[in-house]
Scaffold this active site. Structure first.
Site, PDB file in Angstrom:
ATOM      1  N   HIS A 182       0.842  -1.473   0.094  1.00 43.15           N
ATOM      2  CA  HIS A 182      -0.164   0.107  -0.016  1.00 43.15           C
ATOM      3  C   HIS A 182       0.953   1.211  -0.159  1.00 43.15           C
ATOM      4  O   HIS A 182       1.949   1.134   0.411  1.00 43.15           O
ATOM      5  CB  HIS A 182      -0.943  -0.033   1.249  1.00 43.15           C
ATOM      6  CG  HIS A 182      -0.249  -0.068   2.505  1.00 43.15           C
ATOM      7  ND1 HIS A 182       0.341   1.313   2.808  1.00 43.15           N
ATOM      8  CD2 HIS A 182       0.036  -1.030   3.248  1.00 43.15           C
ATOM      9  CE1 HIS A 182       1.089   0.918   4.117  1.00 43.15           C
ATOM     10  NE2 HIS A 182       0.892  -0.527   4.547  1.00 43.15           N
ATOM     11  N   GLU A 241      -2.159  -6.948   7.224  1.00 37.74           N
ATOM     12  CA  GLU A 241      -0.598  -6.861   7.971  1.00 37.74           C
ATOM     13  C   GLU A 241      -0.631  -7.671   9.079  1.00 37.74           C
ATOM     14  O   GLU A 241      -1.419  -8.227   9.714  1.00 37.74           O
ATOM     15  CB  GLU A 241      -0.286  -5.235   8.371  1.00 37.74           C
ATOM     16  CG  GLU A 241       1.069  -5.274   8.781  1.00 37.74           C
ATOM     17  CD  GLU A 241       2.164  -5.867   7.966  1.00 37.74           C
ATOM     18  OE1 GLU A 241       2.394  -6.956   7.724  1.00 37.74           O
ATOM     19  OE2 GLU A 241       2.975  -4.568   7.452  1.00 37.74           O
TER      20      GLU A 241
END
Length: 209
Positions: free
Chosen positions: A9, A82
């Protein structure tokens, strides 16, 4: 040959401030949104057959920049989140070293951290499973783009390739909005084709109007 793009990202305020994000849902900042657009302009040339993203906003919104150019919808998968960093989340690494010195020392050595931090093995397994499911969305010879996060991207790719932790530590951290390219064919299986690929330069963030 199937191609799988594992895309980190764009930048967030916590990235900029050196704070551990983990699974905290931190949005992209202005720089991160521009990075997503710049990267999407390159990735659209690969003509992706499918786009899948972590459901955390910073990854989902990064994927949306590519979806806007391709016209394809984005699928979301919680397994692409994550690494869960537990009590570390929200702290800078300087604070982590002071608050959890033993855990921090193990992290620096590339060992399992312990405590409530997700294990490397668990993270690698769930990410590799998510990558395989994403790759299955492509027709033979197709391309899938997966928008995810830095730590889990590297660990998941290593797990998929069967690399030992010592090998994985030779890879530098994945930069914001850069990606890993994997390919697969029937003879060679999964192979690393490229690592830390992305726009060559970052555009400056325009001042607020």
């Amino acid at each position: 040959m199937t191609r799988l793009i594992v895309w980190r990202h764009g930048n967030t305020d916590w990235n900029a401030g050196g704070r551990v994000q983990g699974q905290t849902d931190v949005p992209l900042n202005d720089l991160g949104r521009q990075q997503a657009v710049d990267a999407a302009e390159l990735l659209v040339k690969l003509k992706p057959d499918a786009i899948v993203a972590s459901d955390l906003r910073r990854a989902a919104d990064t994927a949306a920049a590519l979806a806007a150019l391709t016209g394809r919808s984005v699928g979301h998968d919680q397994r692409l989140r994550e690494r869960y960093f537990g009590a570390w989340q929200g702290h800078t690494m300087t604070e982590v070293a002071a608050l959890f010195p033993d855990q921090h020392a193990r992290w620096q050595a590339g060992q399992e951290v312990g405590g409530d931090v997700e294990s490397l093995d668990d993270m690698g397994k769930r990410m590799a499973e998510a990558l395989l499911d994403a790759a299955a969305l492509a027709p033979p010879g197709g391309t899938v783009v997966v928008a995810t996060h830095g730590a889990v991207a590297r660990q998941g790719v290593g797990h998929l390739l069967g690399w030992r932790l010592e090998q994985l530590r030779t890879l530098r951290a994945l930069q914001n909005c850069h990606w890993i390219e994997l390919t697969r064919d029937d003879k060679r299986g999964w192979q690393l084709a490229a690592y830390n690929v992305g726009p060559f330069s970052e555009r400056p963030v325009p001042p607020p109007v």
